[in-house]
Design a protein around this motif. Structure first.
Motif, PDB file in Angstrom:
ATOM      1  N   THR A  98       0.825  -1.214   0.000  1.00 43.14           N
ATOM      2  CA  THR A  98       0.000   0.000   0.000  1.00 43.14           C
ATOM      3  C   THR A  98       0.859   1.264   0.000  1.00 43.14           C
ATOM      4  O   THR A  98       0.391   2.313  -0.411  1.00 43.14           O
ATOM      5  CB  THR A  98      -0.949   0.029   1.214  1.00 43.14           C
ATOM      6  N   LEU A  99       2.127   1.145   0.438  1.00 42.94           N
ATOM      7  CA  LEU A  99       2.998   2.314   0.395  1.00 42.94           C
ATOM      8  C   LEU A  99       3.166   2.807  -1.044  1.00 42.94           C
ATOM      9  O   LEU A  99       3.232   4.014  -1.297  1.00 42.94           O
ATOM     10  CB  LEU A  99       4.365   1.967   1.016  1.00 42.94           C
ATOM     11  N   GLY A 100       3.177   1.862  -1.983  1.00 39.76           N
ATOM     12  CA  GLY A 100       3.269   2.239  -3.393  1.00 39.76           C
ATOM     13  C   GLY A 100       2.071   3.073  -3.814  1.00 39.76           C
ATOM     14  O   GLY A 100       2.218   4.072  -4.541  1.00 39.76           O
ATOM     15  N   TRP A 101       0.884   2.709  -3.315  1.00 42.57           N
ATOM     16  CA  TRP A 101      -0.320   3.467  -3.676  1.00 42.57           C
ATOM     17  C   TRP A 101      -0.293   4.853  -3.045  1.00 42.57           C
ATOM     18  O   TRP A 101      -0.804   5.814  -3.613  1.00 42.57           O
ATOM     19  CB  TRP A 101      -1.575   2.712  -3.229  1.00 42.57           C
ATOM     20  N   ALA A 102       0.302   4.945  -1.850  1.00 39.71           N
ATOM     21  CA  ALA A 102       0.396   6.245  -1.178  1.00 39.71           C
ATOM     22  C   ALA A 102       1.139   7.243  -2.064  1.00 39.71           C
ATOM     23  O   ALA A 102       0.751   8.407  -2.173  1.00 39.71           O
ATOM     24  CB  ALA A 102       1.088   6.090   0.169  1.00 39.71           C
ATOM     25  N   TRP A 103       2.184   6.773  -2.759  1.00 41.04           N
ATOM     26  CA  TRP A 103       2.938   7.658  -3.656  1.00 41.04           C
ATOM     27  C   TRP A 103       2.065   8.130  -4.814  1.00 41.04           C
ATOM     28  O   TRP A 103       2.152   9.282  -5.230  1.00 41.04           O
ATOM     29  CB  TRP A 103       4.196   6.961  -4.180  1.00 41.04           C
ATOM     30  N   THR A 104       1.227   7.247  -5.327  1.00 41.25           N
ATOM     31  CA  THR A 104       0.325   7.646  -6.420  1.00 41.25           C
ATOM     32  C   THR A 104      -0.547   8.817  -5.994  1.00 41.25           C
ATOM     33  O   THR A 104      -0.679   9.805  -6.710  1.00 41.25           O
ATOM     34  CB  THR A 104      -0.578   6.454  -6.795  1.00 41.25           C
ATOM     35  N   TYR A 105      -1.138   8.699  -4.781  1.00 41.02           N
ATOM     36  CA  TYR A 105      -2.057   9.747  -4.339  1.00 41.02           C
ATOM     37  C   TYR A 105      -1.315  11.008  -3.930  1.00 41.02           C
ATOM     38  O   TYR A 105      -1.854  12.098  -4.027  1.00 41.02           O
ATOM     39  CB  TYR A 105      -2.960   9.208  -3.223  1.00 41.02           C
ATOM     40  N   LEU A 106      -0.058  10.854  -3.512  1.00 42.57           N
ATOM     41  CA  LEU A 106       0.729  12.044  -3.191  1.00 42.57           C
ATOM     42  C   LEU A 106       0.884  12.897  -4.446  1.00 42.57           C
ATOM     43  O   LEU A 106       0.664  14.118  -4.431  1.00 42.57           O
ATOM     44  CB  LEU A 106       2.114  11.663  -2.691  1.00 42.57           C
ATOM     45  N   VAL A 107       1.264  12.240  -5.548  1.00 38.74           N
ATOM     46  CA  VAL A 107       1.490  12.994  -6.777  1.00 38.74           C
ATOM     47  C   VAL A 107       0.193  13.669  -7.216  1.00 38.74           C
ATOM     48  O   VAL A 107       0.187  14.841  -7.613  1.00 38.74           O
ATOM     49  CB  VAL A 107       2.052  12.078  -7.882  1.00 38.74           C
ATOM     50  N   VAL A 108      -0.922  12.941  -7.101  1.00 41.46           N
ATOM     51  CA  VAL A 108      -2.218  13.545  -7.443  1.00 41.46           C
ATOM     52  C   VAL A 108      -2.460  14.787  -6.588  1.00 41.46           C
ATOM     53  O   VAL A 108      -2.804  15.858  -7.088  1.00 41.46           O
ATOM     54  CB  VAL A 108      -3.359  12.523  -7.241  1.00 41.46           C
ATOM     55  N   ALA A 109      -2.216  14.660  -5.280  1.00 45.48           N
ATOM     56  CA  ALA A 109      -2.461  15.781  -4.367  1.00 45.48           C
ATOM     57  C   ALA A 109      -1.566  16.963  -4.714  1.00 45.48           C
ATOM     58  O   ALA A 109      -2.002  18.112  -4.704  1.00 45.48           O
ATOM     59  CB  ALA A 109      -2.220  15.336  -2.925  1.00 45.48           C
ATOM     60  N   GLU A 110      -0.319  16.672  -5.052  1.00 46.77           N
ATOM     61  CA  GLU A 110       0.619  17.769  -5.346  1.00 46.77           C
ATOM     62  C   GLU A 110       0.348  18.407  -6.699  1.00 46.77           C
ATOM     63  O   GLU A 110       0.660  19.575  -6.923  1.00 46.77           O
ATOM     64  CB  GLU A 110       2.062  17.251  -5.273  1.00 46.77           C
ATOM     65  N   LEU A 111      -0.211  17.606  -7.616  1.00 44.73           N
ATOM     66  CA  LEU A 111      -0.558  18.164  -8.934  1.00 44.73           C
ATOM     67  C   LEU A 111      -1.705  19.157  -8.783  1.00 44.73           C
ATOM     68  O   LEU A 111      -1.792  20.133  -9.513  1.00 44.73           O
ATOM     69  CB  LEU A 111      -0.968  17.051  -9.905  1.00 44.73           C
ATOM     70  N   VAL A 112      -2.587  18.906  -7.828  1.00 44.89           N
ATOM     71  CA  VAL A 112      -3.779  19.733  -7.703  1.00 44.89           C
ATOM     72  C   VAL A 112      -3.547  20.925  -6.787  1.00 44.89           C
ATOM     73  O   VAL A 112      -3.864  22.050  -7.146  1.00 44.89           O
ATOM     74  CB  VAL A 112      -4.961  18.885  -7.168  1.00 44.89           C
ATOM     75  N   ALA A 113      -2.999  20.674  -5.631  1.00 45.46           N
ATOM     76  CA  ALA A 113      -2.909  21.756  -4.662  1.00 45.46           C
ATOM     77  C   ALA A 113      -1.615  21.690  -3.887  1.00 45.46           C
ATOM     78  O   ALA A 113      -1.534  21.013  -2.865  1.00 45.46           O
ATOM     79  CB  ALA A 113      -4.091  21.667  -3.690  1.00 45.46           C
ATOM     80  N   ALA A 114      -0.585  22.339  -4.403  1.00 50.32           N
ATOM     81  CA  ALA A 114       0.669  22.396  -3.672  1.00 50.32           C
ATOM     82  C   ALA A 114       1.550  23.475  -4.275  1.00 50.32           C
ATOM     83  O   ALA A 114       1.330  23.899  -5.421  1.00 50.32           O
ATOM     84  CB  ALA A 114       1.377  21.043  -3.720  1.00 50.32           C
ATOM     85  N   ASN A 115       2.536  23.929  -3.529  1.00 51.66           N
ATOM     86  CA  ASN A 115       3.538  24.797  -4.123  1.00 51.66           C
ATOM     87  C   ASN A 115       4.932  24.289  -3.791  1.00 51.66           C
ATOM     88  O   ASN A 115       5.898  25.032  -3.766  1.00 51.66           O
ATOM     89  CB  ASN A 115       3.359  26.246  -3.684  1.00 51.66           C
TER      90      ASN A 115
END
Lengths: 259, 277
Positions: A190-207
């Motif tokens: 599941t750690l691998g999936w966590a990275w997928t959602y991190l990138v999604v989160a950073e693509l949408v709302a991050a600086n």
């Protein structure tokens, strides 16, 4: 080559390295041949140069650090909640009956679709990235851990009970202890999936972070930088995966690991 | 007050199945004396394992009761240890730790620690496990693993030892060694034992009395005293004696009669068109 034939670890490593070299060579040849516009497919050398400049002049390490911190936070939050709940679901049928319909429903919810809600609920701070990683991993993790616990052989549990073990002792000293190797495997997957959602989160709302850097590079058509970001994420994933596998071998020498 | 260690009285057990309910045991009654070795045998589906699990308290009866020293059994307890066919050892503990496992449980905390440790050491010695005391279960053969399981069950000094086909997964040679070992242990640790097996020779060789169960629904068919010499006086040669072979043969014939195999054979003859002689 025979079906399920044996393969020594040396030869395994040899084949793995050969595969890596072959794919890199294909990539290099394709990029060097001039068939493909460098904008679409930057060559390995261009990517390496970009990685070097990003590290020395830019903030690759800072981006990687913040991304790793976010993944760790979201993943640990998921794990800390999923392990006890999964243990109870795997141990007690009524708890399973109570939680399972909701979990089975929740795990098919597309985490990405929660982005607007998460922004609304938690705002655009660090909380939103952690929340998205939590949504993406928690439900799957609980279900998988409950299965790990349910797979503990019944005789192990019943032997403990006929030796006088109380319920809490069966729960912690037999069920949890027996399922630990499988739980560590579940966490690794599941750690691998966590990275997928991190990138999604950073693509949408991050600086900041690797996902944000990839998005920024897209705006300036820096495809080589996109490649660097992707490769760095892949290498971090590969590294932690190997680390967790080594931990599995060291902690649970009696148990075989899932691949 | 009865002199029996275990009293099984009007015991029945039904399981829920998709088609309704399945009666595994119907009105089973018999008694087991203190220190007696009773073997439960019978055709598959006769409920011998279910009966053992009811005595252990791992299942609760649909009717009737099991009395241990005149007190009804309400659940599993440290006075009745169970040895399973396989997969009951704790793979994260080595042999010595597996054997000592019960000593670390809260229910057994009142036991004297030094005495516990000494008992573990003696059992490891007695079961021939001294050489592998530090080894982990996955490195051991099936026979050695069962020795550990028996030592772990005996460690807790149970009143009754319940064994559910403990040697069923072992090869014939290993099983013979285990038989000698069990008789040896019995000589120094006299306990009430209830032993489920599908191997009639094993039952005749080890036990004082054999309870034959009949299937559909499970019930007591017949009870056979084995009239064996004391545990240590039994030898493998005994298995060749006329009395031994005769008793085993009669019990096997009895099991066959209860299994409905006769009607199966009749159906087979019809199927193959062979005329019965």
């Amino acid at each position: 080559m025979r079906i399920r034939g044996a393969l020594g670890s040396r030869r395994y490593l040899g084949i793995a390295i050969a595969s890596f070299v072959a794919w890199t060579a294909c990539w290099w040849a394709l990029a060097a041949s001039g068939w493909v516009d460098p904008l679409f497919l930057p060559g390995p050398l261009a990517v390496l140069r970009r990685a070097y400049r990003w590290t020395v002049d830019g903030d690759l390490l800072v981006d990687a650090r913040i991304s790793i911190l976010r993944v760790t936070a979201g993943f640990l939050l998921s794990a800390l909640m999923a392990v006890p709940l999964g243990l109870l679901i795997g141990a007690y049928r009524p708890v399973r009956a109570f939680c399972e319909p909701l979990l089975e429903f929740a795990r098919y919810l597309p985490a990405v679709a929660f982005v607007p809600m998460v922004l609304l609920w938690v705002g655009i701070g660090e909380g939103s990235k952690i929340a998205l990683i939590w949504i993406g991993t928690f439900f799957q993790m609980v279900i998988m851990i409950s299965e790990d616990v349910a797979r503990v052989p019944l005789p192990q549990i019943e032997a403990a009970r006929t030796l006088g073990a109380a319920d809490s002792e069966v729960l912690l000293r037999v069920l949890l202890r027996s399922a630990l190797p499988a739980i560590l495997d579940t966490l690794r997957i599941t750690l691998g999936w966590a990275w997928t959602y991190l990138v999604v989160a950073e693509l949408v709302a991050a600086n900041s972070g690797l996902g944000y850097a990839i998005l920024k590079a897209q705006r300036f058509l820096q495809t080589d930088k996109i490649f660097v970001g992707i490769i760095v994420i892949g290498m971090i994933g590969l590294g932690t995966d190997q680390l967790l596998r080594a931990a599995h071998r060291a902690l649970f020498p009696w148990a075989a690991s899932r691949t | 007050m009865s002199a029996a260690k275990l009293v099984i009285r009007g015991l029945s057990k039904r399981f829920a199945v998709p088609q309704g309910s399945f009666t595994a045991l119907a009105d089973v009654s018999f008694e087991i004396a203190a220190g007696e070795f009773v073997a439960l045998v019978g055709a598959s589906g006769c409920g011998k394992s279910t009966l053992l699990r009811l005595i252990a308290g791992l299942e609760s009866p649909s009717g009737g009761e099991v009395l241990l020293d005149d007190r009804p059994v309400r659940g599993p307890g440290r006075d009745r240890a169970m040895v399973f066919q396989d997969y009951s050892l704790y793979p994260w503990l080595n042999v010595a730790e597996n054997v000592a496992f019960s000593g670390s449980l809260r229910a057994n905390r009142r036991r004297d620690r030094a005495r516990c440790a000494e008992r573990s050491r003696l059992l490891i010695e007695l079961m021939g496990l001294a050489r592998v005391a530090e080894a982990y279960p996955h490195t051991l053969s099936g026979g050695m693993r069962q020795r550990v399981a028996i030592a772990r069950a005996l460690q807790n000094e149970p009143d009754v030892l319940l064994m559910d086909e403990p040697f069923g997964a072992l090869d014939a040679q290993t099983r013979e060694v285990m038989h000698e070992l069990i008789l040896h242990v019995l000589a120094s640790e006299r306990r009430t034992i209830v032993f489920v097996t599908h191997d009639v020779e094993e039952a005749v060789y080890l036990s004082d009395r054999i309870v034959v169960l009949a299937p559909g629904p499970g019930r007591v068919d017949s009870i056979w005293p084995t009239d064996q010499p004391p545990a240590l006086a039994r030898t493998q040669e005994l298995k060749q004696s006329a009395a031994f072979l005769n008793l085993a043969g009669r019990i096997r014939a009895r099991i066959r009669e209860t299994s409905g195999l006769q009607s199966d054979l009749a159906a087979l003859r019809r199927l193959t068109g062979i005329k019965s002689p």
